[in-house]
Design a protein around this motif. Sequence first.
Motif, PDB file in Angstrom:
ATOM      1  N   MET A   1       0.843  -1.199   0.000  1.00 24.73           N
ATOM      2  CA  MET A   1       0.000   0.000   0.000  1.00 24.73           C
ATOM      3  C   MET A   1       0.871   1.238   0.000  1.00 24.73           C
ATOM      4  N   GLU A   2       0.569   2.158  -0.943  1.00 24.26           N
ATOM      5  CA  GLU A   2       1.271   3.440  -0.938  1.00 24.26           C
ATOM      6  C   GLU A   2       0.745   4.305   0.199  1.00 24.26           C
ATOM      7  N   VAL A   3       1.595   5.184   0.701  1.00 23.58           N
ATOM      8  CA  VAL A   3       1.189   6.113   1.761  1.00 23.58           C
ATOM      9  C   VAL A   3       1.282   7.526   1.199  1.00 23.58           C
ATOM     10  N   SER A   4       0.123   8.163   1.102  1.00 26.95           N
ATOM     11  CA  SER A   4       0.031   9.520   0.578  1.00 26.95           C
ATOM     12  C   SER A   4      -0.548  10.438   1.644  1.00 26.95           C
ATOM     13  N   CYS A   5      -0.689  11.696   1.306  1.00 32.46           N
ATOM     14  CA  CYS A   5      -1.226  12.663   2.267  1.00 32.46           C
ATOM     15  C   CYS A   5      -2.223  13.571   1.564  1.00 32.46           C
ATOM     16  N   ALA A   6      -2.974  14.299   2.369  1.00 33.69           N
ATOM     17  CA  ALA A   6      -3.923  15.282   1.851  1.00 33.69           C
ATOM     18  C   ALA A   6      -3.895  16.494   2.754  1.00 33.69           C
ATOM     19  N   PHE A   7      -4.289  17.621   2.180  1.00 33.85           N
ATOM     20  CA  PHE A   7      -4.334  18.865   2.948  1.00 33.85           C
ATOM     21  C   PHE A   7      -5.595  19.633   2.593  1.00 33.85           C
ATOM     22  N   PRO A   8      -6.260  20.221   3.596  1.00 33.89           N
ATOM     23  CA  PRO A   8      -7.319  21.176   3.288  1.00 33.89           C
ATOM     24  C   PRO A   8      -6.650  22.417   2.718  1.00 33.89           C
ATOM     25  N   THR A   9      -6.901  22.710   1.476  1.00 32.66           N
ATOM     26  CA  THR A   9      -6.151  23.714   0.736  1.00 32.66           C
ATOM     27  C   THR A   9      -5.991  25.007   1.547  1.00 32.66           C
ATOM     28  N   ALA A  10      -4.741  25.405   1.759  1.00 36.09           N
ATOM     29  CA  ALA A  10      -4.424  26.580   2.562  1.00 36.09           C
ATOM     30  C   ALA A  10      -3.189  27.254   1.982  1.00 36.09           C
ATOM     31  N   LEU A  11      -2.888  28.441   2.463  1.00 33.78           N
ATOM     32  CA  LEU A  11      -1.740  29.182   1.931  1.00 33.78           C
ATOM     33  C   LEU A  11      -0.423  28.472   2.194  1.00 33.78           C
ATOM     34  N   GLU A 183     -12.838  -4.178  -6.611  1.00 28.52           N
ATOM     35  CA  GLU A 183     -12.894  -4.343  -8.062  1.00 28.52           C
ATOM     36  C   GLU A 183     -11.959  -3.376  -8.803  1.00 28.52           C
ATOM     37  N   TYR A 184     -11.316  -2.477  -8.077  1.00 28.71           N
ATOM     38  CA  TYR A 184     -10.473  -1.457  -8.700  1.00 28.71           C
ATOM     39  C   TYR A 184      -9.005  -1.704  -8.380  1.00 28.71           C
ATOM     40  N   SER A 185      -8.147  -1.363  -9.335  1.00 21.30           N
ATOM     41  CA  SER A 185      -6.705  -1.561  -9.127  1.00 21.30           C
ATOM     42  C   SER A 185      -6.051  -0.380  -8.421  1.00 21.30           C
ATOM     43  N   TRP A 186      -6.754   0.767  -8.380  1.00 19.02           N
ATOM     44  CA  TRP A 186      -6.207   1.952  -7.703  1.00 19.02           C
ATOM     45  C   TRP A 186      -7.300   2.530  -6.820  1.00 19.02           C
ATOM     46  N   VAL A 187      -7.092   2.469  -5.510  1.00 23.28           N
ATOM     47  CA  VAL A 187      -8.103   2.945  -4.560  1.00 23.28           C
ATOM     48  C   VAL A 187      -7.430   3.766  -3.456  1.00 23.28           C
ATOM     49  N   PRO A 188      -7.286   5.067  -3.626  1.00 21.28           N
ATOM     50  CA  PRO A 188      -6.857   5.919  -2.516  1.00 21.28           C
ATOM     51  C   PRO A 188      -8.001   6.046  -1.496  1.00 21.28           C
ATOM     52  N   TYR A 189      -7.654   5.972  -0.221  1.00 19.97           N
ATOM     53  CA  TYR A 189      -8.641   6.039   0.857  1.00 19.97           C
ATOM     54  C   TYR A 189      -8.226   7.139   1.813  1.00 19.97           C
ATOM     55  N   THR A 305      -5.496   0.544  -1.993  1.00 21.44           N
ATOM     56  CA  THR A 305      -4.129   0.457  -2.510  1.00 21.44           C
ATOM     57  C   THR A 305      -3.276   1.654  -2.115  1.00 21.44           C
ATOM     58  N   GLU A 306      -3.912   2.715  -1.618  1.00 19.96           N
ATOM     59  CA  GLU A 306      -3.192   3.944  -1.253  1.00 19.96           C
ATOM     60  C   GLU A 306      -3.901   4.576  -0.067  1.00 19.96           C
ATOM     61  N   ILE A 307      -3.240   4.643   1.063  1.00 18.25           N
ATOM     62  CA  ILE A 307      -3.824   5.331   2.210  1.00 18.25           C
ATOM     63  C   ILE A 307      -3.461   6.805   2.108  1.00 18.25           C
ATOM     64  N   VAL A 308      -4.432   7.671   2.317  1.00 12.64           N
ATOM     65  CA  VAL A 308      -4.225   9.118   2.188  1.00 12.64           C
ATOM     66  C   VAL A 308      -4.504   9.741   3.550  1.00 12.64           C
ATOM     67  N   PHE A 309      -3.465  10.215   4.196  1.00 19.12           N
ATOM     68  CA  PHE A 309      -3.565  10.734   5.559  1.00 19.12           C
ATOM     69  C   PHE A 309      -3.554  12.244   5.557  1.00 19.12           C
ATOM     70  N   GLN A 310      -4.574  12.842   6.197  1.00 24.04           N
ATOM     71  CA  GLN A 310      -4.573  14.294   6.367  1.00 24.04           C
ATOM     72  C   GLN A 310      -4.139  14.655   7.780  1.00 24.04           C
ATOM     73  N   PRO A 311      -2.974  15.273   7.943  1.00 20.51           N
ATOM     74  CA  PRO A 311      -2.552  15.723   9.272  1.00 20.51           C
ATOM     75  C   PRO A 311      -3.289  16.987   9.679  1.00 20.51           C
ATOM     76  N   CYS A 312      -3.483  17.176  10.965  1.00 18.08           N
ATOM     77  CA  CYS A 312      -4.142  18.370  11.498  1.00 18.08           C
ATOM     78  C   CYS A 312      -3.335  18.901  12.675  1.00 18.08           C
ATOM     79  N   GLY A 313      -3.695  20.094  13.110  1.00 16.97           N
ATOM     80  CA  GLY A 313      -3.064  20.667  14.285  1.00 16.97           C
ATOM     81  C   GLY A 313      -1.834  21.482  13.958  1.00 16.97           C
ATOM     82  N   PRO A 314      -1.151  21.966  14.981  1.00 15.26           N
ATOM     83  CA  PRO A 314      -0.009  22.861  14.768  1.00 15.26           C
ATOM     84  C   PRO A 314       1.275  22.155  14.335  1.00 15.26           C
TER      85      PRO A 314
END
Length: 329
Positions: A1-11, A183-189, A305-314
Motif C-alpha cells: 500500500m502506498e502512503v500519501s497525504c492530503a491537505f485542506p487547501t491553505a496558503l 474491483e479497482y486496481s487503484w483505490v486511494p482512501y 491500494t493507497e492510504i491518504v492521511f490528512q494531518p491536522c493541528g499545529p
Amino acid sequence: MEVSCAFPTALDSPENIAVAEELGYARAWVYDTPQQSPDVWMTLALAAERTERIGLGPGVLVPSLRHPMVNAAATATLAALAPGRVAVSFGTGFTGRRAMGYRAITWSYLESYLRAYRGLLRGDVVEWEGARMRMLHPDGHAPARPVEVPVLIGALGPKGHKVARELGDGLYVTLQLPEFAREYSWVPYLVWGTVLDPDEPTDTEHARRAAGPGWALAYHGAYEFGGPDAVRELPGGAEWLAVVERTPSELRHLAVHKGHCVELGEADAAAWRAGGHAMLRDVTVSGTREQIRERLDEAAARGVTEIVFQPCGPGIRTELERFLDAATR
C-alpha cells in the motif's frame, strides 16, 4: 500500500507538500473547497514548483464549481508543470457544495461532465450546454493533446460505481469503504487521525487538535446524510445539535461546516466536551503505532491500494512523520 497525504487547501499547503515529499509520501491531494480555501489549482501549481517527485492532484474536484474547459485547461497546465505526477479525482460534492447550501450534484450530471472533460483532454470537439468546443491552446500554452492524466471518481454507491467503472481509472474513497472497492486496481482512501502514545487517552489536547477535525466529520456526515436523528445517536450528538440549531435554518449549513477538516467548530467542541471523544478510535485512524498498522492492513484487505492521511493541528511535520513511521514500520 502506498502512503500519501492530503491537505485542506491553505496558503501553507505548498510548503507542507514539500515537507511530505522530503519525508517520502507518494502523493499529495488537496481539496476543492472554495468557500474556505484558496484556489485548488493555484495551490497545486505552487506545490509543483516546490517539488520534484511527489504526485499531485485535486481530491476531489466538484464539477459544478467550474466549466469543464476550465478544469481541462487547469489540468493541462499542472501536467506541464509536473509531468508524469498528476492525477485528478472528481466527486458529487460534500463540503465543496453543502457548505454553500447546495445538495450534491446528480450522477448523470457528473457523467456528462466527465465525458466532456475527458474529451477535451483528448483534443476532441465536445458539446457542452448546447455549444461545441475544443481545446485550442497553441504550442507553449498547454501540452499537446491528448493530455494523459488518470482520473479517479469519488463513489460510495451503485450509481457512482457504474460511472467509475465506465469513465474512471480508479476509485477515490472517504467516509466509508464500499464493498466494490476490491474491483479497482487503484483505490486511494482518505483518512484522518493521529498516532497516540501508549496509554494516551482520547481526550488529550494532542488528540483533540491532531485528530479532532477528522473526528468531527462523523457529526457533519451524520447530519448531512441522516439528519438530526442520526446525530442524536452519537455520543455528544445532543450537545452538537443544541449549538447548530441556534442558527436559523437558512444559515444552518454554515454552522455545520465551520472549521471543516481544519479545526473544531463550536458545535464540534461541545460534542467533544460532552464525551464524544470516546469514539475517536472508531471514526478516525487513531491509536498506537501497532493499532494503526492493523487498521491499514484491514483496509488493504478490503481493496485499498493507497492510504491518504490528512494531518491536522499545529505540528504538521510531526504528524506526517509519526503516521508514516506507523504505516511503514
